[in-house]
Design a protein around this motif. Structure first.
Motif, short mmCIF file in Angstrom:
data_model
loop_
_atom_site.label_atom_id
_atom_site.label_comp_id
_atom_site.label_asym_id
_atom_site.label_seq_id
_atom_site.Cartn_x
_atom_site.Cartn_y
_atom_site.Cartn_z
N SER A 300 -48.30 6.51 2.80
CA SER A 300 -48.68 5.21 2.23
C SER A 300 -47.47 4.34 1.88
CB SER A 300 -49.55 5.43 0.98
OG SER A 300 -48.86 6.18 0.00
N PHE A 301 -46.31 4.65 2.48
CA PHE A 301 -45.10 3.86 2.22
C PHE A 301 -45.12 2.48 2.89
CE2 PHE A 301 -41.46 7.06 1.18
CZ PHE A 301 -42.18 7.54 0.11
N ILE A 302 -45.89 2.32 3.96
CA ILE A 302 -45.71 1.18 4.86
C ILE A 302 -45.86 -0.16 4.15
CG2 ILE A 302 -46.67 -0.02 6.87
CD1 ILE A 302 -47.37 2.73 8.04
N VAL A 303 -46.89 -0.32 3.34
CA VAL A 303 -47.13 -1.62 2.71
C VAL A 303 -46.03 -1.95 1.70
CG1 VAL A 303 -48.74 -2.97 1.33
CG2 VAL A 303 -49.62 -1.38 3.06
N GLY A 304 -45.75 -1.02 0.80
CA GLY A 304 -44.70 -1.26 -0.19
C GLY A 304 -43.35 -1.51 0.45
N ASN A 305 -43.04 -0.75 1.50
CA ASN A 305 -41.76 -0.92 2.16
C ASN A 305 -41.68 -2.25 2.91
OD1 ASN A 305 -40.80 1.45 1.19
ND2 ASN A 305 -40.95 2.59 3.10
N SER A 306 -42.79 -2.70 3.48
CA SER A 306 -42.79 -3.99 4.16
C SER A 306 -42.53 -5.12 3.17
CB SER A 306 -44.12 -4.21 4.89
OG SER A 306 -44.28 -3.26 5.93
N MET A 307 -43.08 -5.00 1.96
CA MET A 307 -42.82 -6.01 0.94
C MET A 307 -41.37 -5.95 0.46
SD MET A 307 -46.38 -6.32 -1.24
CE MET A 307 -46.36 -4.66 -1.86
N LEU A 308 -40.84 -4.75 0.32
CA LEU A 308 -39.43 -4.62 -0.06
C LEU A 308 -38.51 -5.20 1.00
CD1 LEU A 308 -39.48 -1.08 -1.71
CD2 LEU A 308 -38.77 -3.21 -2.82
N GLY A 312 -35.49 -8.27 0.58
CA GLY A 312 -34.07 -8.00 0.82
C GLY A 312 -33.65 -6.56 0.63
N VAL A 313 -34.61 -5.63 0.61
CA VAL A 313 -34.30 -4.20 0.49
C VAL A 313 -34.81 -3.52 1.75
CG1 VAL A 313 -34.55 -2.11 -0.89
CG2 VAL A 313 -34.58 -4.35 -2.01
N PRO A 314 -33.96 -3.32 2.76
CA PRO A 314 -34.45 -2.75 4.02
C PRO A 314 -34.97 -1.33 3.85
CG PRO A 314 -32.05 -2.85 3.99
CD PRO A 314 -32.52 -3.61 2.80
N MET A 315 -36.14 -1.09 4.40
CA MET A 315 -36.80 0.22 4.32
C MET A 315 -37.23 0.60 5.73
SD MET A 315 -36.66 0.70 0.98
CE MET A 315 -37.92 1.76 0.27
N CYS A 316 -36.88 1.80 6.14
CA CYS A 316 -36.98 2.17 7.56
C CYS A 316 -37.59 3.55 7.69
CB CYS A 316 -35.57 2.14 8.15
SG CYS A 316 -35.45 2.51 9.89
N SER A 317 -38.58 3.71 8.55
CA SER A 317 -39.22 5.01 8.71
C SER A 317 -38.48 5.85 9.75
CB SER A 317 -40.69 4.83 9.09
OG SER A 317 -40.81 4.29 10.39
N GLU A 318 -39.03 7.04 9.99
CA GLU A 318 -38.52 8.00 10.97
C GLU A 318 -37.06 8.39 10.71
OE1 GLU A 318 -39.66 7.17 15.01
OE2 GLU A 318 -41.69 6.59 14.40
N TYR A 319 -36.64 8.25 9.42
CA TYR A 319 -35.33 8.78 9.01
C TYR A 319 -34.18 8.13 9.78
CZ TYR A 319 -32.52 12.62 6.91
OH TYR A 319 -31.64 13.37 6.17
N ASP A 320 -34.41 6.90 10.26
CA ASP A 320 -33.47 6.27 11.18
C ASP A 320 -32.47 5.41 10.42
OD1 ASP A 320 -32.11 5.11 13.23
OD2 ASP A 320 -33.87 4.31 14.27
#
Length: 481
Positions: A300-308, A312-320
């Motif tokens: 459930s990270f996707i929504v919160g991370n997209s808002m971050l 100006g706080v980059p959030m990236c999946s797949e440990y990349d």
């Protein structure tokens, strides 16, 4: 609606150079030149940087004195104003003693002299280019380099203005790379060799720190979230996103109340994580046991991370973490930086879909982004709310950061986002058009050995990104189809 958590900025050094002998020979010359110096300083300040002005340096001794002040001022870029002829002894101490980009600026007050009224004084006022070769030669002989030279006129010169703006934007990137804290949480998706990265190598190449976090660091903060915080975040989400009915993909449904609540609860925990660990950004991937809180959180990270990302706080999946760096660089250029990869070609209309299943930089969406509930995440465990949009129409730029056997490498490309339908899959997708055609461009791109992810931004900024690579000492390639 979603504002940056931290404003973009940088500290730039600025000084003029001249030949001290002139001042007694030509009354008023120094004052006139320093007036032009003030005009150029104002141009720099218009680009949102803090300018440290060291004034006129017209002797070697003043060069050494200015160098010591520069070392204590934590500068990101230095601009040398080639305001008239100067001996390179004024410049040598500075270029030898600092390890940040140095840009020479030679902007004439006059586009051309009036030769019927020309004088030695008039020539000296417009002699901005005269010492440039001497300065670049001195840098080379010392074993250093001048990173760029901007030539033109002080007034009404759009090309020079754009070059100055570019370097102020680069300064903002370099400013926020220094000491950035780019967290890593979890592990690489099994068997993705292109994702692996050495945190020490990342720190050495980019000047950042890589805190190693656990999913339980989020669990601990998740347990502190209040009902009031969840309700407030739900309202932010509903204000920021549309929640339409599903279309052709049976994996999608209209956003459910349960998925909205879960996304909001997790988003608050992620906000707390950023604050607690002073994170500049985060790369993560975690699976967890079926039905565990850890799996529910990671899914459930996707929504919160997209808002971050939009804040100006980059959030990236797949440990990349390599693409996380690319996203940070793009964000600090204020051009977006959405997590992306190549999706299917459209050979009929000659484009390729570029996007990902999240998270995304919703600040560059072409319209209000969409939230859909997904009954499954393809290729990954879990289900929940997911973000769907395409980026704004017009020019686009891609930055992939990859590794070769000898080090890091920037793979850069430019294209165009055009209007048209995208798959309603709860993922971002943009119709990417490239020259000379999509297939030729993508073939040239993959032959550079990129990772399969890249950061996607708006506008054409390949040359700026290449300059950043050069400043960092990283191989950079602009892909042409």
């Amino acid at each position: 609606m979603l504002q940056r958590l931290k404003s973009r900025g940088a500290r730039v050094g600025f000084f003029a150079v001249g030949h001290a002998t002139y001042w007694d020979q030509f009354a008023g010359l120094l004052d006139e030149l320093m007036g032009y110096h003030g005009e150029l300083r104002e141009k720099l300040e218009q680009h949102g940087v803090t300018v440290k002005d060291y004034g006129m340096i017209d002797t070697s001794m003043k060069g050494y004195e200015a160098l010591e002040r520069m070392k204590g001022d934590r500068l990101d870029v230095v601009f040398c104003n080639m305001i008239t002829y100067a001996t390179s002894s004024t410049f040598a101490p500075i270029i030898r003693g600092i390890d940040i980009p140095v840009v020479l600026i030679g902007l004439q007050p006059l586009a051309a002299m009036d030769y019927t009224k020309a004088s030695t004084y008039m020539q000296l006022v417009n002699d901005n280019v005269c010492a440039v070769p001497e300065f670049t030669n001195t840098a080379v002989r010392i074993g250093k380099k001048v990173d760029d030279v901007i030539l033109g006129t002080l007034h009404n010169d759009e090309e020079a203005e754009q070059e100055i703006r570019m370097w102020c934007e680069i300064a903002k990137v370099l400013h926020d790379l220094k000491g950035a804290r780019l967290g890593l949480m979890g592990h690489v998706l099994e068997a993705m060799y292109d994702m692996h990265a050495d945190p020490t190598a990342i720190a050495a190449a980019f000047g950042v720190h890589v805190p190693l976090l656990e999913i339980d660091d989020v669990v601990r903060l998740y347990d502190t979230v209040t009902e009031a915080e969840i309700a407030a975040k739900q309202q932010v989400i509903l204000d920021a996103f549309d929640t339409p009915e599903p279309k052709s993909d049976p994996v999608t449904t209209k956003l459910t109340e349960a998925d909205l609540r879960q996304a909001a609860h997790t988003a608050v925990a992620l906000d707390k994580l950023i604050e607690a660990y002073h994170l500049t950004g985060l790369a993560y991937y975690y699976e967890g046991l079926e039905d565990s809180l850890q799996r529910r959180l990671a899914a459930s990270f996707i929504v919160g991370n997209s808002m971050l990302n939009a804040q100006g706080v980059p959030m990236c999946s797949e440990y990349d973490i390599k693409t996380l760096l690319a996203m940070l660089i793009m964000d600090r250029l204020d051009i977006g930086g959405s997590f992306a990869e190549f999706h299917p070609f459209d050979f009929k209309e000659n484009f390729i879909l570029v996007g990902h299943d999240g998270p995304h930089h919703i600040a560059i969406a072409d319209d209000k982004p969409v939230l859909r509930s997904l009954t499954k995440y393809h290729g990954k465990p879990g289900s929940g709310a997911s973000v769907e949009f395409k980026i704004k129409e017009g020019p686009i730029t891609m930055l992939g950061i990859t590794q070769t056997a000898s080090g890091f490498k920037f793979v850069i490309g430019e294209g165009e986002s055009r209007k048209g339908p995208i798959p309603p899959t709860g993922n971002t997708n943009t119709r990417g058009f490239f020259e000379p055609d999509a297939k030729s461009f993508v073939k040239a791109w993959v032959m550079e050995g990129p990772t399969h992810h890249f950061a996607l931004g708006v506008g054409h900024h390949a040359k700026t990104l290449q300059k950043i690579g050069q400043v960092l000492g990283i191989e950079s390639v602009i892909v042409k189809g």
